[in-house]
Write an enzyme that holds these catalytic residues in place. Structure first.
Site, short mmCIF file in Angstrom:
data_model
loop_
_atom_site.label_atom_id
_atom_site.label_comp_id
_atom_site.label_asym_id
_atom_site.label_seq_id
_atom_site.Cartn_x
_atom_site.Cartn_y
_atom_site.Cartn_z
N HIS A 1 -30.31 29.37 9.04
CA HIS A 1 -31.68 29.41 8.57
C HIS A 1 -32.19 28.14 8.30
O HIS A 1 -33.40 28.11 7.90
CB HIS A 1 -31.39 30.28 7.29
CG HIS A 1 -30.58 29.63 6.33
ND1 HIS A 1 -29.15 29.70 6.06
CD2 HIS A 1 -31.05 28.50 5.07
CE1 HIS A 1 -28.82 28.84 5.09
NE2 HIS A 1 -29.99 28.08 4.66
N ASP B 1 -25.70 33.97 10.38
CA ASP B 1 -26.23 32.65 9.98
C ASP B 1 -25.36 31.49 10.46
O ASP B 1 -24.67 30.88 9.77
CB ASP B 1 -26.22 32.72 8.50
CG ASP B 1 -27.10 31.44 7.91
OD1 ASP B 1 -27.99 31.04 8.74
OD2 ASP B 1 -27.15 31.29 6.57
N SER C 1 -26.46 24.08 2.37
CA SER C 1 -26.44 25.03 3.62
C SER C 1 -25.94 24.42 4.77
O SER C 1 -26.54 23.25 5.11
CB SER C 1 -27.66 25.72 3.73
OG SER C 1 -28.12 26.40 2.57
#
Length: 266
Positions: free
Chosen positions: A68, A116, A210
């Site tokens: 992402h 992801d 992330s």
């Protein structure tokens, strides 16, 4: 003691508050030589945005992160900085390398951050030294047990108000059973995701973290992926062991593409 924070919604744009390790501490300089700082630029027809994510080096020219982070509309340019502790200055240990291309699993979906994970191919190989090293990642049959404490590192905010941390921060979080994540995330998939966090809500990761690695016993087992709302617990990490065969396949393709006469070789 660092200020405590409730994590922000996973639906916030990454540049709205890039990267927070909450309730953690500054790491010893260059004690995480596999860490990668991803500077990401998104070029729209009439504007430009920039933000950051984490990542980690698994090969001289290969970095793992969260899909992402690069899944944006517009032209995306990624530069990886290796060997960094303080990203606000140009340390002699730093190596800044543009990303040539990247690949995500065929069934990656931004809806719920399914699969992801992204493998980034660096334009040039990193120079491996005491400040820049690869980290091993879990094999397809390897798992960590519930209750195991593992570490996550990243650059970013340490409180709800303020600015990102210039230096690399680290926090310890526990592997949880799947139930808290099943209850909170309707599309939680235990085979490809991990449920992680601090039940007391005093420690957590945030958006710009992330892509960073969840490291247990000197090996990467997870990738920081998502949270929900303003909850500090639980968090969902991508389970690397599920993707190990895919990662190996992509690394082989990277190597083949470097051979003389290959379609993408110079």
């Amino acid at each position: 003691m660092l200020l405590l924070l409730l994590i922000s919604s996973a639906f916030l744009l990454p540049w709205a508050g890039a990267g927070r390790i909450i309730g953690g501490k500054e790491v010893k300089r260059h004690s995480r030589p596999y860490m990668a700082y991803l500077h990401i630029q998104v070029l729209y027809p009439s504007s430009r945005k920039a933000y950051s994510c984490g990542g980690f080096l698994i090969g001289p020219d290969a970095v793992l992160s969260a899909a992402h982070c690069v899944d944006k509309n517009g032209t995306v340019r990624v530069t990886v900085t290796l060997g960094a502790h303080n990203i606000s200055v140009r340390e002699r240990s730093q190596q800044r390398i543009p990303v040539e291309r990247w690949v995500t699993p065929p069934k990656y979906s931004s809806d719920g951050h399914i699969n992801d994970i992204v493998l980034l191919k660096l334009k040039t190989k990193a120079k491996i030294n005491k400040n820049v090293k690869q980290i091993a990642f879990s094999g397809s049959n390897e798992r960590v047990t519930v209750g195991t404490k593992c570490s996550v590192a990243g650059w970013g905010w340490t409180a709800v108000e303020g600015r990102g941390s210039d230096v690399l921060m680290e926090v310890e979080l526990k592997v949880q059973n799947d139930e808290p994540c099943k209850q909170l995330f309707h599309n939680y998939l235990r085979h490809s995701m991990m449920c992680v966090g601090d039940k007391k809500g005093k420690k957590t990761t945030y958006e710009g973290d992330s892509g960073g690695p969840f490291v247990c016993n000197q090996k990467a087992y997870g990738i920081v992926s998502r949270g929900v709302g303003t909850r500090p617990f639980p968090k969902v990490f991508t389970r690397i062991s599920y993707f190990e065969p895919w990662i190996r396949e992509q690394l082989r393709k990277f190597a083949l593409q470097e051979l003389p006469g290959s379609p993408s070789s110079d």
